[in-house]
Design an enzyme around this catalytic site. Sequence first.
Site, short mmCIF file in Angstrom:
data_model
loop_
_atom_site.label_atom_id
_atom_site.label_comp_id
_atom_site.label_asym_id
_atom_site.label_seq_id
_atom_site.Cartn_x
_atom_site.Cartn_y
_atom_site.Cartn_z
CG HIS A 137 1.85 0.59 -15.24
ND1 HIS A 137 2.20 0.93 -13.95
CD2 HIS A 137 2.39 1.57 -16.02
CE1 HIS A 137 2.93 2.03 -13.96
NE2 HIS A 137 3.06 2.45 -15.21
NE ARG A 163 0.22 -8.75 -9.45
CZ ARG A 163 0.66 -7.67 -10.09
NH1 ARG A 163 1.64 -7.78 -10.99
NH2 ARG A 163 0.14 -6.49 -9.86
N1 APR Z 1 -4.51 3.85 1.17
C1 APR Z 1 -3.82 4.72 0.39
N2 APR Z 1 -2.51 4.59 0.09
C2 APR Z 1 -1.88 3.51 0.62
C3 APR Z 1 -2.52 2.56 1.43
C4 APR Z 1 -3.90 2.76 1.70
N3 APR Z 1 -4.61 1.90 2.48
N4 APR Z 1 -1.59 1.62 1.79
C5 APR Z 1 -0.43 1.98 1.19
N5 APR Z 1 -0.60 3.12 0.51
C6 APR Z 1 0.38 3.87 -0.29
C7 APR Z 1 1.82 3.76 0.15
O1 APR Z 1 2.13 4.71 1.16
C8 APR Z 1 2.55 4.08 -1.16
O2 APR Z 1 2.76 5.48 -1.30
O3 APR Z 1 0.33 3.35 -1.59
C9 APR Z 1 1.58 3.61 -2.24
C10 APR Z 1 2.01 2.33 -2.91
O4 APR Z 1 3.20 2.59 -3.61
P1 APR Z 1 3.82 1.43 -4.52
O5 APR Z 1 3.78 0.14 -3.74
O6 APR Z 1 5.11 1.95 -5.05
O7 APR Z 1 2.77 1.25 -5.71
P2 APR Z 1 2.61 2.17 -6.98
O8 APR Z 1 2.97 3.58 -6.66
O9 APR Z 1 1.26 1.90 -7.51
O10 APR Z 1 3.71 1.55 -7.97
C11 APR Z 1 3.75 2.09 -9.29
O11 APR Z 1 5.37 0.41 -9.89
O12 APR Z 1 6.04 -1.76 -9.72
C12 APR Z 1 5.43 -0.85 -10.54
O13 APR Z 1 3.91 -1.35 -12.26
C13 APR Z 1 4.02 -1.28 -10.88
O14 APR Z 1 2.10 0.13 -11.20
C14 APR Z 1 3.18 -0.16 -10.32
C15 APR Z 1 4.15 1.01 -10.25
#
Ligand code: APR
Length: 232
Positions: A104, A56
């Site tokens: 995080h 990463r």
């Molecule tokens: N623009 C805005 N939002 C987007 C885009 C984009 N181009 N593409 C995807 N998304 C949104 C998705 O719809 C989703 O709601 O981003 C979000 C990503 O969600 P996750 O993959 O769950 O990521 P996150 O919410 O940051 O996860 C939180 O979980 O695994 C742990 O530590 C890790 O910090 C992370 C935490």
Amino acid sequence: MKRIAILTGAGVSAESGIKTFRDSGGLWENYPVEEVASIEGWHRNPGLMLEFYNERRRQLAGSKPNEAHRTIAGLEAKYKVDVITQNVDNLHERAGSTHVLHLHGELTKVRPENCYNDRDGFSEESVFDIGYEPIHLGDKAPNGAQLRPHIVWFGEPVPNIEKAIDIVAAADILVIVGTSLQVYPAAGLYRYAGFDTPIYIIDPKPALLNDGRITSIAMKATDGMRKLATML
Ligand code: APR
């Protein structure tokens, strides 16, 4: 100057080519979280985890901030902006944001594996920046302990959550960009915003929250932040 708190998740870096976690094709589809992002995984197979974060870090070296990061940084001309990010990348800082609180951890930083305890947390001086370089089993800190990523793994406390709560509670506006709001305590932060604080959620699939303060902007981060910047 009005204060804006901006809580970001993986979606704000999606348009920089960095995978999110829970979208289709997301990071957790290819790696079992407990194997590569938990304190139990570290005790079970530290070499696998070091390689996961080395990969990463390598990817981050080739990634650049996108327009959403730059729009967020640009708000500092008109507002006191505090970014609270769940992301471990450095794209907010590289886009010019000057107040970024990582909940995080940070991918480019490492620390000795034995410098944390629940009572005192870890001493900031034991954390240092390795940029995009890999670390391997046997790479030791000055105190002789194995180096580990400066990342908050599942099963570990979130040392910066109190600071984040204070920032959200003091904000005149709260913006939430690109997070599924599924991981606590970050997911509960919006509840600390004032009862009359406007909250904007920018996400193609915004989390459905029953809260009258929230305006959802169902767009990707670059377009949504551009739209919000004109609305503010
Ligand atoms: N623009 C805005 N939002 C987007 C885009 C984009 N181009 N593409 C995807 N998304 C949104 C998705 O719809 C989703 O709601 O981003 C979000 C990503 O969600 P996750 O993959 O769950 O990521 P996150 O919410 O940051 O996860 C939180 O979980 O695994 C742990 O530590 C890790 O910090 C992370 C935490």
